[in-house]
Motif scaffolding. Structure first.
Motif: not given
Lengths: 256, 706
Positions: A8-10, A12, A15, A80-81, A117-119, A123-124, A127-128, A155
């Motif tokens: 589940n990880r992108p 890239r 930042f 990408i995130p 796409r912003v996180i 949270q990220f 998520q991963i 959050e």
């Protein structure tokens, strides 16, 4: 390498360092990059990025905020995130950016795509499902909820979940959801009120005898750091990225 | 030169008694509010429903106001509309003059504060008495309210005692109970002789023309029952379409204000006294004050009208907690006041208020109807810039900053220079500087701009080749993490201020708490707010209870309403009590005021709140449950409804009936008259009964007694 479910990880991420991290807390940026790379994620940092425009937006200069972001839209394009190490900047990009271009369908569509796409960093990381950070935080850790992460992005779980993986002893900060008094220009327009609020915040960390006061927003950090050193408090302030990256790793504050 | 807000804030910050009071009060309220919603089945759904009601009301505000006016006029209520403060005051004075009014009793009305009505009355030779305990204290002290629901929150016990000694009774002690008794006695006299009562309105129900008051002390009931003329003042934002909507809003208002499930009294006034009723005003006026409101309909600020004046945002606001209400220098202080004040008085007058917030969003989080105060604060700041109401220097600086932000090279160079400059500046020096640096340095060390920014470090890292990739931008089709993007919560809306994400209004009826046995639940809840509910198993038990209770008031007459489930008057007369029956022709207020105990029936009771519901009517005076120090209600077990919402159909059948059958007043009574206006000490029996008792009468006994 501590990766549990790499699927589940992108590969890239982009930042969004934010201006405060860039210029006042570069270590936070280093710690963030360290964490992401530890998770085998390549970090992209477009150097043309400056500021999310929140200072303008919050002070009633929506037009200026729009112009500032308009010049950066092309830097944020892609699929990408986009990782923000601050709830307030994350909120600006996620919730405000898409509302800034009501009369420009092209920019509006771009903005909406970017916002989606912003996180925020914690949270990220949740998520991963990053659970092993390879470090521990000794002593007592308390977390201060930054207003924009808590109430802007809704959050309050992920920072705590992340910290629980590294903190030897995490306790709840009394009134952790109470504003530290920063509020952008508020803190210089109403300095006495702001400082009184800051004093309350620091006192509650001192009351529970915290070793580490962790925040997830560079705005709060700027304010709290100023108050801690004025009071010569022994409380040590960390950004959540630094707390997670841990001592002796990139981004650990000098002298801690 | 510090700004007006800062000047007031600074005096508030060094006012130790005020700081103590603020900390105790706001903390207590906020804490109680947080727990109050635990007693609902679905707190967020309830609040979402309440928000929906407020939103929809303003979609068709014209229609609802028209319905309200038509219904009021059909009931014989005089409706007046005042565009501004001057015309509002003129209208009130005309009514007063027509009736040769010398004294006026007032219950809490923010609208009357807005127009400075008291000064106008005094100038016309009419004496106004504020009767809310807190407001009366402020009237004596010649001060203004500092909080929406606790107006005298800023006054300490000692200050109140000194005030009473100077203005009311030189021998006043220091016990809040004693001070309250002094107020009760003094104001009772004024209630009984006042020619006119002036009240605010909490909700004005369009479909029935009902004006509702949410109070604890009982002064609202007295103001709207004893004087022959009642004038209610409100802004259009008080309108609520239906009775059922009103009950939903009632479920969130006291919880958010004081943490109560219900306040002691919820009073629904529907027109003047009916011919067959013993008490109530003969003439009722509704004064609709515009006062700068209507120009904001259809603007981004319309949402401010959704506010139901509970004060929760004030208690939640860290700025309000720090500086108190007077710092806002406005009738409406705190977060919602920072929107309402500029709306009503103009940005020129109150333009500083929207800036006096850290935009933390705690206000919206606490708001029972989720008014997006942070959004409107931002809009207000925007409006200020557009109108050039903010300082030239501020506009110039922000424009410059914007230009720099759009030129990364200039941006970076600027910080590099700043970094060098900041090495030579310490906070001690900076504190003397004007502008933001000096302000920052007052209580904080200066932040250091990093010698090496992140972008510099990033470049170095890349040059070292530690970084594995040199991709300029991460546009890639292969690693599209849609799952991640979709999972991040609430997308593209400017929802700000909620710590629990986005709330949707549920379709269909709201979930209710489970009440398996209404009698058991009623008894439990009644005991929590009043006294243990008495549960007789025979007629003799009831007789014993009634006589025992009356025996405490031996020297005094007993007021008894008609049509009780068990006829108790005979027993009392046998024992030699002086029994006062409802008058048929006008009220016998003086006789009732002398009674020690008032005995009523109970049209309905509400199990989840322990409330007694009384409707006015022939043989059912409003005053029996109000003037005596003790109120005893005989509650038929069959009349106990499970929930507040169960009352909806019953209220509809009373208030929506054709003329002639309806009642002028329904009261939901939850416990005794109470106040915490003196030093947050809970006092019972402020203006109404100190004690409320209930005897639950089983159906079999009702049948046997008749």
């Amino acid at each position: 390498m501590a990766i549990e479910s790499p699927d589940n990880r992108p590969k890239r991420v982009l930042f969004f360092a934010t201006c405060l991290v860039d210029q006042f807390f570069p270590e936070v940026g280093e710690a963030t990059v360290h964490l992401l790379e530890k998770a085998d994620i390549e970090v992209i940092f477009p150097e043309g990025l400056t500021c999310c425009g929140l200072p303008h937006f919050n002070n009633g200069f929506r037009g200026e905020a729009r112009k500032t972001l308009e010049t950066q839209l092309h830097l944020l394009e892609g699929d990408i995130p986009i990782i923000a190490p601050s709830g307030s900047c994350g909120w600006m990009l996620k919730c405000v950016l898409p509302t800034l271009f009501p009369d420009d369908p092209w920019a509006r569509e771009k903005a909406a795509q970017i916002a989606g796409r912003v996180i925020e960093l914690s949270q990220f990381l949740c998520q991963i499902e990053m659970r092993e950070f390879g470090s521990t935080l000794p002593g007592k850790t308390v977390y201060h909820d930054s207003c924009h992460l808590l109430r802007g992005l809704g959050e309050n779980q992920t920072p705590r979940q992340c910290l629980d993986h590294v903190a030897e002893n995490r306790e709840e900060l009394p009134n952790s959801d109470r504003c530290c008094g920063f509020g952008g220009s508020f803190c210089v327009k109403f300095p006495e009120v702001s400082c009184a609020m800051l004093e309350d915040k620091i006192k509650s960390a001192e009351e529970v005898d915290a070793t580490w006061l962790v925040a997830a927003d560079a705005g709060c950090m700027l304010n709290i750091a100023g108050g801690l050193s004025r009071r010569k408090s022994k409380i040590k302030l960390l950004h959540i990225a630094q707390a997670l990256a841990g001592p002796h790793n990139p981004g650990w504050p000098e002298g801690y | 030169m510090s700004s007006p807000f800062n000047q007031r804030a600074n005096s508030a910050l060094v006012n130790i008694p005020l700081q103590d009071a603020l900390q105790a009060a706001t903390g207590k309220f906020a804490n109680q509010r947080a727990h109050a919603f635990e007693s609902t089945a679905a707190p967020l759904a309830l609040r979402a429903k309440a928000r929906e009601i407020r939103r929809k009301t303003f979609d068709e505000i014209d229609k609802h106001l028209e319905t309200l006016f038509t219904n009021l006029q059909n009931l014989g209520v005089h409706v007046h509309s005042a565009p501004d403060a001057d015309s509002a005051k003129r209208i009130v004075l005309e009514i007063a003059r027509k009736h040769n009014v010398e004294t006026v009793v007032k219950s809490k009305s923010m609208a009357s504060e807005e127009i400075h009505l008291n000064q106008a009355l005094e100038a016309a030779g009419i004496t106004p008495y504020e009767t809310d305990l807190g407001e009366w204290i402020l009237q004596l002290a010649n001060e203004t309210p500092s909080h929406l629901v606790a107006p005298a929150i800023h006054k300490t016990l000692k200050q109140v005692q000194d005030l009473f000694r100077a203005k009311v009774d030189p021998n006043a002690g220091s016990d809040p109970q004693e001070l309250t008794s002094i107020a009760r006695e003094k104001l009772r006299t004024e209630f009984l002789r006042a020619g006119m009562g002036i009240s605010g309105v909490n909700f004005a129900v369009a479909e029935s023309g009902t004006l509702c008051l949410v109070t604890n002390e009982g002064n609202g009931r007295l103001v709207t029952t004893l004087p022959k003329v009642h004038v209610a003042i409100m802004g259009f934002e008080k309108v609520v379409p239906t009775l059922r909507d009103t009950l939903t809003l009632l479920s969130v208002l006291p919880r958010s204000a004081t943490g109560q499930k219900l306040t002691s009294y919820f009073t629904m006034l529907t027109g003047p006294r009916r011919e067959n009723e013993a008490d109530g005003p003969d003439e009722v006026h509704l004064l609709l004050l515009d006062g700068g409101r209507s120009r904001h309909l259809g603007t981004p600020f319309q949402e401010a009208f959704h506010c139901i004046r509970c004060g929760a945002c004030q208690n939640a606001c860290p700025v309000f907690q720090t500086v108190g209400g007077h710092t806002y220098d406005s009738v409406y202080g705190g977060p919602i006041g920072s929107i309402l004040s500029p709306m009503l008085r103009g940005l020129e007058v109150s333009g500083e208020l929207p800036a006096a917030s850290s935009l933390c969003g705690a206000c919206m989080d606490a708001c029972p109807v989720f008014v997006d105060i942070p959004r409107m604060l931002l809009e207000m700041r925007e409006a200020r810039t557009v109108k050039k109401n903010n300082a030239l220097m501020e506009r110039f600086s922000f424009r410059m900053l914007g230009m720099v932000m759009r030129k990364p090279f200039v941006w970076e160079t600027g910080f590099k220079l700043g970094s060098v400059f900041s090495r030579f500046l310490n906070a001690k020096v900076a504190a003397w500087l004007p502008g933001p640096l000096g302000a920052w340095a007052q209580g904080r060390e200066l932040p250091r701009i990093a010698k090496k920014s992140f972008r510099t470090r990033w470049r170095e890292k890349k040059r070292r080749g530690v970084d594995s990739s040199s991709a300029a931008n991460g546009v890639s089709q292969a690693d599209s993490p849609d799952a991640i993007i979709e999972k991040t919560h609430h997308a593209l809306e400017l929802a700000h201020g909620l710590s629990h994400g986005h709330i949707d209004c549920p379709d269909g009826p709201l979930p209710e708490i489970n009440v398996p046995d209404t009698v058991v639940r009623f008894a439990t809840e009644f005991e929590a707010v009043a006294n243990p509910a008495l549960q007789p198993s025979s007629i003799d038990d009831i007789r014993e209870y009634v006589l025992n209770m009356a025996a405490k008031w031996k020297e005094y007459p007993v007021a008894i309403s008609d049509g009780l489930p068990v006829e108790v008057a005979g027993w009392l007369m046998e024992e030699g009590f002086d029994v006062i029956s409802p008058s048929i022709d006008g009220d016998n207020r003086d006789a009732i005021a002398r009674c020690g105990i008032g005995i009523t029936g109970c049209d309905w009771a509400i199990a989840e709140t322990g409330s007694i519901v009384l409707r006015s009517g022939p043989g059912h005076p409003r005053l029996h449950s109000l003037l005596p120090e003790t109120h005893l209600a005989l509650v038929p077990a069959n009349n106990i409804l499970p929930h507040i919402s169960s009352l909806g159909p019953e209220l509809e059948s009373i208030f929506k009936q054709e003329e002639g059958h309806s009642a002028s007043c329904v009261n939901i009574i939850t416990g005794p008259s109470r106040s915490a206006d003196i030093a947050l000490t809970l006092i019972k029996g402020v203006h109404g009964p100190r004690d409320v008792f209930a005897i639950i009468v089983p159906d079999v006994l009702i049948a046997r007694s008749q």
